[in-house]
Design an enzyme around this catalytic site. Structure first.
Site, mmCIF file in Angstrom:
data_model
loop_
_atom_site.group_PDB
_atom_site.id
_atom_site.type_symbol
_atom_site.label_atom_id
_atom_site.label_comp_id
_atom_site.label_asym_id
_atom_site.label_seq_id
_atom_site.Cartn_x
_atom_site.Cartn_y
_atom_site.Cartn_z
ATOM 1 N N LYS A 145 0.856 -1.197 0.000
ATOM 2 C CA LYS A 145 0.000 0.000 0.000
ATOM 3 C C LYS A 145 0.879 1.230 0.000
ATOM 4 C CE LYS A 145 -4.010 1.992 0.173
ATOM 5 N NZ LYS A 145 -3.509 2.920 -0.854
ATOM 6 N N GLN B 89 7.117 3.846 3.951
ATOM 7 C CA GLN B 89 5.728 3.399 3.979
ATOM 8 C C GLN B 89 5.560 2.118 4.793
ATOM 9 O OE1 GLN B 89 3.767 5.537 1.878
ATOM 10 N NE2 GLN B 89 2.039 4.809 3.080
ATOM 11 N N LYS C 41 5.233 3.371 8.354
ATOM 12 C CA LYS C 41 4.028 4.196 8.467
ATOM 13 C C LYS C 41 2.772 3.336 8.502
ATOM 14 C CE LYS C 41 3.906 7.758 5.791
ATOM 15 N NZ LYS C 41 3.742 8.651 4.619
ATOM 16 N N LYS D 237 5.347 1.798 -3.041
ATOM 17 C CA LYS D 237 5.289 3.151 -3.592
ATOM 18 C C LYS D 237 5.578 3.068 -5.075
ATOM 19 C CE LYS D 237 4.530 7.322 -1.850
ATOM 20 N NZ LYS D 237 3.578 7.673 -0.786
ATOM 21 N N GLY E 37 -2.736 8.140 -4.368
ATOM 22 C CA GLY E 37 -2.118 9.342 -4.904
ATOM 23 C C GLY E 37 -0.950 9.811 -4.069
ATOM 24 N N ASP E 38 -0.211 10.749 -4.618
ATOM 25 C CA ASP E 38 0.896 11.411 -3.930
ATOM 26 C C ASP E 38 1.111 12.720 -4.676
ATOM 27 O OD1 ASP E 38 3.091 10.732 -1.777
ATOM 28 O OD2 ASP E 38 4.214 11.621 -3.418
ATOM 29 N N THR F 82 -4.740 13.421 5.388
ATOM 30 C CA THR F 82 -3.345 13.618 5.782
ATOM 31 C C THR F 82 -3.185 14.909 6.573
ATOM 32 O OG1 THR F 82 -2.683 12.481 3.744
ATOM 33 C CG2 THR F 82 -0.973 13.616 4.967
ATOM 34 N N ASN G 1 -2.877 19.208 -1.222
ATOM 35 C CA ASN G 1 -3.907 18.681 -0.326
ATOM 36 C C ASN G 1 -3.476 18.674 1.133
ATOM 37 O OD1 ASN G 1 -6.090 18.185 -1.961
ATOM 38 N ND2 ASN G 1 -6.209 16.020 -1.473
ATOM 39 N N SER H 108 -6.980 5.707 3.560
ATOM 40 C CA SER H 108 -6.941 4.815 2.401
ATOM 41 C C SER H 108 -7.270 3.389 2.826
ATOM 42 C CB SER H 108 -5.558 4.856 1.730
ATOM 43 O OG SER H 108 -5.429 5.972 0.895
#
Length: 448
Positions: free
Chosen positions: A92, A113, A116, A128, A167-168, A211, A243, A380
């Site tokens: 993820k 990630q 996290k 990622k 997204g990123d 976020t 965002n 997410s």
């Protein structure tokens, strides 16, 4: 410096193999240094080779993305997906579309990630991806054609039980929509394989806000638990205007703070009366404009060229929400000199190692991105749950769950830090807590 032979050996192995990947090496070094007290107390991690496996992705895919621009010319970009660790669940992590994207960038992001996602308590592994494609200045038709070409290759490697991208930077609702549409067309299935989708086709309420809101929930809880304080009546400097930055500003003001700044790659806005979030939303999210337009619309604001100058604005709290290594040692020294007492990261690894050391030596509460910005991937994960159940939860329900997750992440980090002699060192606590969960799962599943 490493004090443990095992962590030293693993780091040397990484530098030998990936010596040119500076961002990845930076992320690995920070984690390995934090884990030394854990390794001393738990030799089973060395005997099982956990660190050697942890720093090596399970899979790294690089592919060509050929597409046609509006003038009929063929353009070629590189696409990437790193599937780093699946010990806790499907891979993820987001997709980043930016000219800087390369193997080092996607590997550092994927490595971060892992920890996290572990901290959220949800069943998600670390991954990622992205491309060196730049969506800025491209028409909607060009972005669509690129996304379709990108997904035509990526779809071979992802799935709701395998790898779930999101997204990123450079990948917002527009891009996710095009990517999801192409996945659906090729695979002939409607599943929750991507998150960050629009509400009309499986997205979650509060995902856009997650976020930034989560960053403020984490920051407020850290201030309350460590200092008996809160964001109320504090001045806040925020970098970025995507965002994360926008919704961090929104939530900080809802919690009683005054947000003084936002920025983009060209410069920053200083509004001593408080940033008007709706104006920023219109400029950046609706019109995809430049942040300097804010000063033309709001008389109390000043625009300054050079985004690094944002750290010169005196504040109580700083929230870096733009990109990696944006806050360097000079910026950290300036923040400390101007009375800043809290720095929590909305971006991934936005603070350089020297800057982190400066902040910690000054007694500043420092919240690392892998903990403080985990709200996005947490929601997410909640979107994945809603997709699996064919349900849609209310904004209030998702926001309540998000708040609980972020509060729990803070206390998980604080407890882990305290257990290994690093009280209030949230960076070490985040690395230790995330690693223990992943490392124990890796041992339980055998040598893979």
């Amino acid at each position: 410096m490493f004090n443990d032979a095992y962590t030293q050996r693993v780091y040397e192995q990484v530098t030998h193999r990936d010596g040119e990947q500076k961002e990845f090496l930076q992320a690995v070094r920070e984690v390995l240094e934090s884990l030394e007290p854990v390794i001393r107390q738990h030799p089973e991690f060395e005997s099982a080779g956990v660190l050697e496996r942890l720093v090596e992705p399970e899979r790294l895919v690089q592919f060509r993305v050929a597409w046609t621009d509006d003038q009929g010319r063929t353009q070629v970009n590189r696409g990437y997906r790193v599937q780093f660790n699946s010990a806790l669940g499907p891979y993820k992590g987001g997709l980043r579309f930016h000219p800087s994207v390369n193997q080092s960038i996607v590997k550092f992001l994927g490595f971060e990630q892992i920890m996290k996602n572990a901290l959220t308590g949800l069943p998600m592994g670390g991954g990622k991806g992205g491309s060196d494609f730049n969506p800025k200045g491209r028409s909607d038709a060009e972005v669509m054609r690129f996304c379709q070409a990108f997904m035509t290759e990526l779809q071979r490697h992802i799935g709701q039980f395998t790898d779930v991208p999101a997204g990123d930077i450079g990948v917002g609702g527009r891009e996710i929509g095009y990517l999801f549409g192409q996945y659906k067309r090729i695979r002939d299935e409607f599943t929750g394989t991507l998150t960050g989708k629009a509400l009309e086709f499986g997205g979650s309420l509060a995902r856009n806000e997650a976020t930034g809101y989560g960053l403020c929930y984490f920051t407020d809880e850290a201030m309350s638990s460590i200092r008996g304080d809160s964001l109320a009546d504090k001045t806040v400097v925020i970098s970025g205007s995507g965002n994360v930055a926008i919704f961090a500003a929104e939530k900080a003001q809802q919690l009683g703070a005054t947000v003084l700044t936002v920025s983009d790659s060209s410069g920053y806005i200083h509004d001593p009366e408080g940033i008007q979030v709706e104006v920023v939303k219109d400029i950046k999210l609706k019109r995809r404009g430049r942040i300097k337009e804010y000063a033309q619309l709001v008389p109390s604001a000043e625009y300054h060229e050079g985004c690094e100058g944002v750290w010169s604005v005196p504040c109580d709290v700083a929230l870096p929400c733009a990109t990696q290594n944006e806050l360097d040692i000079e910026g950290a020294k300036t923040l400390v000199a101007n009375g800043c007492t809290v720095v929590c990261e909305g971006a991934n690894m936005p603070t350089t190692p020297q800057a982190i050391e400066t902040l910690q030596q000054a007694g500043v509460i420092y919240g690392p991105g892998k903990a403080a910005n985990a709200g996005g991937v947490a929601v997410s994960g909640l979107e994945m749950s809603q997709n699996s159940q064919r349900l849609s939860w209310s904004f209030e329900d998702v926001d309540r769950r998000l708040h609980a997750i972020m509060v729990d992440i803070f206390h998980t980090c604080a407890k882990a830090a305290d257990s290994y002699g690093a009280t209030n060192d949230l960076m070490r606590g985040a690395n230790i807590a995330g690693f223990l969960k992943v490392g124990n799962a890796m041992i339980a599943q055998g040598v893979l």
